[in-house]
Design a protein around this motif. Structure first.
Motif, PDB file in Angstrom:
ATOM      1  N   PRO A   1     -20.818  87.508  -2.344  1.00 45.40           N
ATOM      2  CA  PRO A   1     -20.966  86.129  -1.569  1.00 45.40           C
ATOM      3  C   PRO A   1     -19.613  85.270  -2.063  1.00 45.40           C
ATOM      4  O   PRO A   1     -19.674  84.226  -1.493  1.00 45.40           O
ATOM      5  CB  PRO A   1     -22.097  85.538  -2.345  1.00 45.40           C
ATOM      6  CG  PRO A   1     -22.544  86.352  -3.484  1.00 45.40           C
ATOM      7  CD  PRO A   1     -22.031  87.942  -3.278  1.00 45.40           C
ATOM      8  N   GLN A   2     -18.653  85.910  -2.826  1.00 49.59           N
ATOM      9  CA  GLN A   2     -17.622  85.148  -2.966  1.00 49.59           C
ATOM     10  C   GLN A   2     -16.757  85.093  -1.972  1.00 49.59           C
ATOM     11  O   GLN A   2     -15.741  84.272  -1.785  1.00 49.59           O
ATOM     12  CB  GLN A   2     -16.874  85.832  -4.353  1.00 49.59           C
ATOM     13  CG  GLN A   2     -17.714  85.875  -5.462  1.00 49.59           C
ATOM     14  CD  GLN A   2     -18.449  87.154  -5.695  1.00 49.59           C
ATOM     15  OE1 GLN A   2     -18.524  88.003  -4.756  1.00 49.59           O
ATOM     16  NE2 GLN A   2     -19.276  87.336  -6.814  1.00 49.59           N
ATOM     17  N   ARG A   3     -17.109  85.865  -0.572  1.00 48.74           N
ATOM     18  CA  ARG A   3     -16.200  85.978   0.129  1.00 48.74           C
ATOM     19  C   ARG A   3     -16.112  84.511   1.164  1.00 48.74           C
ATOM     20  O   ARG A   3     -15.168  84.169   1.811  1.00 48.74           O
ATOM     21  CB  ARG A   3     -16.438  86.960   1.121  1.00 48.74           C
ATOM     22  CG  ARG A   3     -16.164  88.578   0.619  1.00 48.74           C
ATOM     23  CD  ARG A   3     -16.309  89.492   1.544  1.00 48.74           C
ATOM     24  NE  ARG A   3     -15.414  89.481   2.897  1.00 48.74           N
ATOM     25  CZ  ARG A   3     -15.585  90.212   3.853  1.00 48.74           C
ATOM     26  NH1 ARG A   3     -16.466  90.776   4.052  1.00 48.74           N
ATOM     27  NH2 ARG A   3     -14.702  89.875   4.778  1.00 48.74           N
ATOM     28  N   PHE A   4     -17.270  84.013   0.855  1.00 48.91           N
ATOM     29  CA  PHE A   4     -17.376  82.699   1.477  1.00 48.91           C
ATOM     30  C   PHE A   4     -16.484  81.598   0.977  1.00 48.91           C
ATOM     31  O   PHE A   4     -15.902  80.618   1.631  1.00 48.91           O
ATOM     32  CB  PHE A   4     -18.910  82.073   1.334  1.00 48.91           C
ATOM     33  CG  PHE A   4     -19.892  82.682   2.246  1.00 48.91           C
ATOM     34  CD1 PHE A   4     -19.831  82.727   3.742  1.00 48.91           C
ATOM     35  CD2 PHE A   4     -20.923  83.362   1.742  1.00 48.91           C
ATOM     36  CE1 PHE A   4     -20.573  83.336   4.342  1.00 48.91           C
ATOM     37  CE2 PHE A   4     -22.054  84.170   2.212  1.00 48.91           C
ATOM     38  CZ  PHE A   4     -21.916  83.835   3.811  1.00 48.91           C
ATOM     39  N   GLU A   5     -16.164  81.699  -0.184  1.00 47.81           N
ATOM     40  CA  GLU A   5     -15.099  80.870  -1.082  1.00 47.81           C
ATOM     41  C   GLU A   5     -13.596  81.311  -0.722  1.00 47.81           C
ATOM     42  O   GLU A   5     -12.923  80.538  -1.039  1.00 47.81           O
ATOM     43  CB  GLU A   5     -15.543  80.731  -2.312  1.00 47.81           C
ATOM     44  CG  GLU A   5     -17.028  80.028  -2.515  1.00 47.81           C
ATOM     45  CD  GLU A   5     -17.681  80.195  -3.888  1.00 47.81           C
ATOM     46  OE1 GLU A   5     -16.870  80.939  -4.869  1.00 47.81           O
ATOM     47  OE2 GLU A   5     -18.570  80.020  -4.455  1.00 47.81           O
ATOM     48  N   GLN A   6     -13.370  82.581  -0.278  1.00 48.36           N
ATOM     49  CA  GLN A   6     -12.111  82.920  -0.117  1.00 48.36           C
ATOM     50  C   GLN A   6     -11.623  82.675   1.229  1.00 48.36           C
ATOM     51  O   GLN A   6     -10.419  82.914   1.349  1.00 48.36           O
ATOM     52  CB  GLN A   6     -12.075  84.503  -0.515  1.00 48.36           C
ATOM     53  CG  GLN A   6     -12.413  84.725  -2.163  1.00 48.36           C
ATOM     54  CD  GLN A   6     -12.427  86.088  -2.246  1.00 48.36           C
ATOM     55  OE1 GLN A   6     -12.624  86.817  -1.457  1.00 48.36           O
ATOM     56  NE2 GLN A   6     -12.525  86.444  -3.654  1.00 48.36           N
ATOM     57  N   THR A   7     -12.348  82.449   2.141  1.00 44.51           N
ATOM     58  CA  THR A   7     -11.504  82.227   3.503  1.00 44.51           C
ATOM     59  C   THR A   7     -11.012  80.959   3.563  1.00 44.51           C
ATOM     60  O   THR A   7     -11.181  79.904   2.907  1.00 44.51           O
ATOM     61  CB  THR A   7     -12.881  81.939   4.646  1.00 44.51           C
ATOM     62  OG1 THR A   7     -13.777  81.190   4.279  1.00 44.51           O
ATOM     63  CG2 THR A   7     -13.567  83.549   4.557  1.00 44.51           C
TER      64      THR A   7
ATOM     65  N   ILE B   1     -18.494  76.923   7.391  1.00 42.97           N
ATOM     66  CA  ILE B   1     -19.529  77.416   6.288  1.00 42.97           C
ATOM     67  C   ILE B   1     -19.147  76.366   5.042  1.00 42.97           C
ATOM     68  O   ILE B   1     -19.254  76.657   3.828  1.00 42.97           O
ATOM     69  CB  ILE B   1     -19.300  78.965   5.792  1.00 42.97           C
ATOM     70  CG1 ILE B   1     -17.695  79.061   5.682  1.00 42.97           C
ATOM     71  CG2 ILE B   1     -19.725  79.862   6.774  1.00 42.97           C
ATOM     72  CD1 ILE B   1     -17.466  80.435   4.917  1.00 42.97           C
ATOM     73  N   SER B   2     -18.750  75.294   5.327  1.00 38.36           N
ATOM     74  CA  SER B   2     -18.411  74.310   4.371  1.00 38.36           C
ATOM     75  C   SER B   2     -19.643  73.793   3.350  1.00 38.36           C
ATOM     76  O   SER B   2     -19.545  73.384   2.411  1.00 38.36           O
ATOM     77  CB  SER B   2     -17.605  72.946   4.707  1.00 38.36           C
ATOM     78  OG  SER B   2     -18.489  72.198   5.898  1.00 38.36           O
ATOM     79  N   ASN B   3     -20.948  73.799   4.057  1.00 37.44           N
ATOM     80  CA  ASN B   3     -22.055  73.433   3.557  1.00 37.44           C
ATOM     81  C   ASN B   3     -22.690  74.484   2.774  1.00 37.44           C
ATOM     82  O   ASN B   3     -24.006  74.204   2.539  1.00 37.44           O
ATOM     83  CB  ASN B   3     -22.967  72.874   4.612  1.00 37.44           C
ATOM     84  CG  ASN B   3     -22.308  71.409   5.018  1.00 37.44           C
ATOM     85  OD1 ASN B   3     -21.614  70.743   4.274  1.00 37.44           O
ATOM     86  ND2 ASN B   3     -22.781  71.058   6.302  1.00 37.44           N
ATOM     87  N   VAL B   4     -22.342  75.743   2.966  1.00 37.63           N
ATOM     88  CA  VAL B   4     -23.045  76.864   2.241  1.00 37.63           C
ATOM     89  C   VAL B   4     -22.875  76.900   0.934  1.00 37.63           C
ATOM     90  O   VAL B   4     -21.890  76.711   0.162  1.00 37.63           O
ATOM     91  CB  VAL B   4     -22.562  78.160   2.927  1.00 37.63           C
ATOM     92  CG1 VAL B   4     -23.272  79.543   2.142  1.00 37.63           C
ATOM     93  CG2 VAL B   4     -22.548  78.421   4.220  1.00 37.63           C
ATOM     94  N   VAL B   5     -23.988  77.107  -0.134  1.00 41.06           N
ATOM     95  CA  VAL B   5     -24.125  76.988  -1.393  1.00 41.06           C
ATOM     96  C   VAL B   5     -24.369  78.343  -1.799  1.00 41.06           C
ATOM     97  O   VAL B   5     -25.414  78.869  -1.339  1.00 41.06           O
ATOM     98  CB  VAL B   5     -25.142  75.845  -2.005  1.00 41.06           C
ATOM     99  CG1 VAL B   5     -25.178  75.989  -3.543  1.00 41.06           C
ATOM    100  CG2 VAL B   5     -24.674  74.389  -1.414  1.00 41.06           C
TER     101      VAL B   5
END
Length: 160
Positions: A133-139, A152-156
């Motif tokens: 799930p760290q890939r959401f923060e790496q894009t 995906i800015s609101n994805v927690v």
């Protein structure tokens, strides 16, 4: 020895030693007078009435039977119009009312069964678990053509 102890030994009944072999006090043969006596049991001295078919119960039973047979023979048939059927028809609920109530009950039973099937077949919403799930923060939010990237800015990300 004290006076109380001495009086106790004198007044106390003495135990007689029991012989090793006791003799039987009963005789070896039975007497006829003992067979009728049931060793002190109370005898029933009540005088009961004579039992036959001349009692009032049997007379009443016979009259009731004759009355039932006579009523069955002389009673009006179900298709005849008489006062009893008219009174029953006047105070009974019409057939249409019962059919309406039965149809309403049927519809409500179907609704309850549909609801219970819906609850019984219910499942949780599927949960998509990602391996990284760290890939959401790496894009990078930059350098994406319009309409091809998902916001995906609101994805927690939850740590489970």
């Amino acid at each position: 020895m004290s006076l109380a102890r001495a009086a106790g030994t004198v007044l106390r009944p003495r135990l007689i030693s029991t012989p090793l072999l006791r003799t039987r006090a009963a005789s070896s043969h039975a007497h006829e007078e003992h067979h009728d006596d049931h060793h002190g049991e109370a005898h029933d001295s009540t005088v009961y009435p004579k039992e036959d078919f001349s009692s009032p119960f049997w007379g009443r039973l016979a009259l009731f039977g004759l009355g039932a047979v006579g009523f069955y023979k002389f009673a009006p048939s179900p298709d005849e119009d008489n006062i009893v059927t008219r009174v029953i028809a006047a105070y009974s609920t019409p057939r249409e009312v019962w059919e309406k109530l039965s149809l309403k009950h049927l519809v409500q039973s179907v609704e309850v069964s549909d609801d219970s099937l819906l609850v019984a077949d219910a499942q949780r919403a599927p949960v998509h678990r990602y391996r990284y799930p760290q890939r959401f923060e790496q894009t990078s939010p930059h350098l994406h053509p319009v309409g091809l990237a998902v916001d995906i800015s609101n994805v927690v990300v939850k740590n489970v």
